[in-house]
Design a protein around this motif. Sequence first.
Motif, PDB file in Angstrom:
ATOM      1  N   SER A  28      11.261   8.127   1.097  1.00 10.96           N
ATOM      2  CA  SER A  28      12.327   9.016   1.375  1.00 10.96           C
ATOM      3  C   SER A  28      13.537   8.141   2.006  1.00 10.96           C
ATOM      4  N   GLY A  29      13.026   7.001   2.410  1.00  8.62           N
ATOM      5  CA  GLY A  29      14.237   6.173   3.105  1.00  8.62           C
ATOM      6  C   GLY A  29      14.363   6.238   4.710  1.00  8.62           C
ATOM      7  N   ALA A  30      13.260   7.008   5.211  1.00  9.22           N
ATOM      8  CA  ALA A  30      13.353   7.436   6.548  1.00  9.22           C
ATOM      9  C   ALA A  30      12.283   6.558   7.280  1.00  9.22           C
ATOM     10  N   PHE A  31      11.605   5.455   6.812  1.00  6.12           N
ATOM     11  CA  PHE A  31      10.491   4.772   7.566  1.00  6.12           C
ATOM     12  C   PHE A  31      10.419   3.655   6.688  1.00  6.12           C
ATOM     13  N   VAL A  32      10.337   2.371   7.561  1.00  4.42           N
ATOM     14  CA  VAL A  32       9.933   1.133   6.749  1.00  4.42           C
ATOM     15  C   VAL A  32       8.619   0.656   7.310  1.00  4.42           C
ATOM     16  N   PRO A  33       7.571   0.544   6.746  1.00  4.27           N
ATOM     17  CA  PRO A  33       6.500   0.117   7.099  1.00  4.27           C
ATOM     18  C   PRO A  33       6.389  -1.315   7.976  1.00  4.27           C
ATOM     19  N   PRO A  34       6.145  -1.464   8.978  1.00  4.68           N
ATOM     20  CA  PRO A  34       6.400  -2.580   9.834  1.00  4.68           C
ATOM     21  C   PRO A  34       5.605  -3.962   9.345  1.00  4.68           C
ATOM     22  N   PHE A  35       4.199  -3.634   8.669  1.00  2.66           N
ATOM     23  CA  PHE A  35       3.561  -4.695   8.102  1.00  2.66           C
ATOM     24  C   PHE A  35       2.946  -4.537   6.674  1.00  2.66           C
ATOM     25  N   ASP A  36       2.080  -3.817   6.496  1.00  5.28           N
ATOM     26  CA  ASP A  36       1.325  -3.460   5.403  1.00  5.28           C
ATOM     27  C   ASP A  36       2.065  -2.987   4.374  1.00  5.28           C
ATOM     28  N   ASP A  37       1.511  -3.112   2.978  1.00  3.24           N
ATOM     29  CA  ASP A  37       1.822  -2.286   1.906  1.00  3.24           C
ATOM     30  C   ASP A  37       0.981  -0.959   1.876  1.00  3.24           C
ATOM     31  N   LEU A  38       1.832   0.160   2.131  1.00  2.00           N
ATOM     32  CA  LEU A  38       0.964   1.277   2.325  1.00  2.00           C
ATOM     33  C   LEU A  38       0.242   1.913   1.115  1.00  2.00           C
ATOM     34  N   ARG A  39       1.180   1.431  -0.221  1.00  2.00           N
ATOM     35  CA  ARG A  39       0.288   1.958  -1.278  1.00  2.00           C
ATOM     36  C   ARG A  39      -0.953   1.266  -1.513  1.00  2.00           C
ATOM     37  N   GLU A  40      -0.767  -0.105  -1.221  1.00  2.82           N
ATOM     38  CA  GLU A  40      -1.821  -0.770  -1.534  1.00  2.82           C
ATOM     39  C   GLU A  40      -3.350  -0.512  -0.592  1.00  2.82           C
ATOM     40  N   LEU A  41      -2.687  -0.183   0.788  1.00  2.00           N
ATOM     41  CA  LEU A  41      -4.000   0.118   1.732  1.00  2.00           C
ATOM     42  C   LEU A  41      -4.623   1.594   1.069  1.00  2.00           C
ATOM     43  N   ALA A  42      -3.820   2.631   0.592  1.00  2.00           N
ATOM     44  CA  ALA A  42      -4.211   3.817   0.234  1.00  2.00           C
ATOM     45  C   ALA A  42      -4.847   3.678  -1.103  1.00  2.00           C
ATOM     46  N   GLN A  43      -4.562   2.795  -2.023  1.00  2.00           N
ATOM     47  CA  GLN A  43      -5.452   2.819  -3.211  1.00  2.00           C
ATOM     48  C   GLN A  43      -6.672   2.144  -2.963  1.00  2.00           C
ATOM     49  N   ALA A  44      -6.745   1.051  -2.200  1.00  5.27           N
ATOM     50  CA  ALA A  44      -8.146   0.827  -1.735  1.00  5.27           C
ATOM     51  C   ALA A  44      -8.912   1.758  -0.936  1.00  5.27           C
ATOM     52  N   GLU A  45      -8.441   2.530  -0.173  1.00  5.24           N
ATOM     53  CA  GLU A  45      -9.250   3.590   0.635  1.00  5.24           C
ATOM     54  C   GLU A  45      -9.512   4.646  -0.441  1.00  5.24           C
TER      55      GLU A  45
END
Length: 372
Positions: free
Chosen positions: A77-94
């Motif tokens: 939505s443009g309201a948040f910039v992840p400080p480090f990790d790729d959130l999509r990759e972390l979510a897919q791994a989990e």
Amino acid sequence: MIKEQGNAAAMFEMLATLHLQAPPSPGRREELDPRVAQLLSGLQSMSREQWSEFLRFAELQRVYLRTLQLLHEWSASGAFVPPFDDLRELAQAEQRQVEDALSSLNRVVRALELTGHTPLAIKTLDHWPDIGSDLDLFISASERDTVRAMQSELQAGPQPQSWGDKLAHKWNFRVPGLSRLVEIHVGCLGQTGEQDELPAFLEETSVTRDVGGFRFRVPAPEEQVTLATLQRMYRHFYIRFTDLLNLTALVRSGQLDFTRLRASTQRWSIWPGVATLLKITSDYNQRTGAGPLPLPTFVVDSARFGADVTFVGKQFLRVPMLPHGSQLFLQQLIGTGAARHFRSAARLSLLPALAAAAFVNLRITGDDKGIW
């Protein structure tokens, strides 16, 4: 220790704000709630160590995948910039790990059906799409048949039973290739196996649920609340954030029949604990600005206390043992005896001694697993 408690309390409040507030609307830019805006800004400014600690805390609270997914939505939505990790990759791994665990749960269920009884998946699927650290089931088969099925069909190794496990007729199994333990409650429920009538009711009211391409028997929504209450308000006296989130979803979706919930849990003498857990959940919703849960007046009136007496310890939201937790237990014990459930009352009376032994063993050896 004070610093650890402060960090845990701050992260608990962050998860509450993130999950209990309304998520972003897809494709729409909207004005952020000030609490959410402050939270997202704080997450963006975290150091690598702080960010990793926050994600570990979300995992401890059983909301790791849901947290990643929600933060990804805010990022999109443009309201948040992840400080480090790729959130999509972390979510897919989990998600891959969760899917593997779900497939394993299905294998265990199919194996246990060879006893002639279909097990119920309890607690494990309450956190979906997250999943717990072990796979919990209930079965009404005999212990002998349960152990035989697990060993012959899955080459599972039974783990040593603690005193509490033996009282509760609870078995843990290590299945080759599965990182999680499989925990099976056989024939009864409760920390000392005191709930010997609840299981039949649990099976009678159970429903089927399709999850990840598999079909499981699970407790009805009211019994989900019952089991959560037994675990949190009458055994551990601490609450994970996932419990608040799961209960919030059940209430706000309109799935709970509160009249039936009260009638059934009065039979097990735990209605005050149920009402109290719901009141604590409602209080947390109100605290984050999401507004109180739409609880009937008779639920609120039956609650013994709310979130104002709870506190976040080093890891979880704690219910003070004195006087609050002990009063709930005493009411349960008196109610069970008054209902002439003498076997249940006798087993419940063992709980203080068991807890004391676990505390002493913890102080001496640093481990309470042989007791609890």
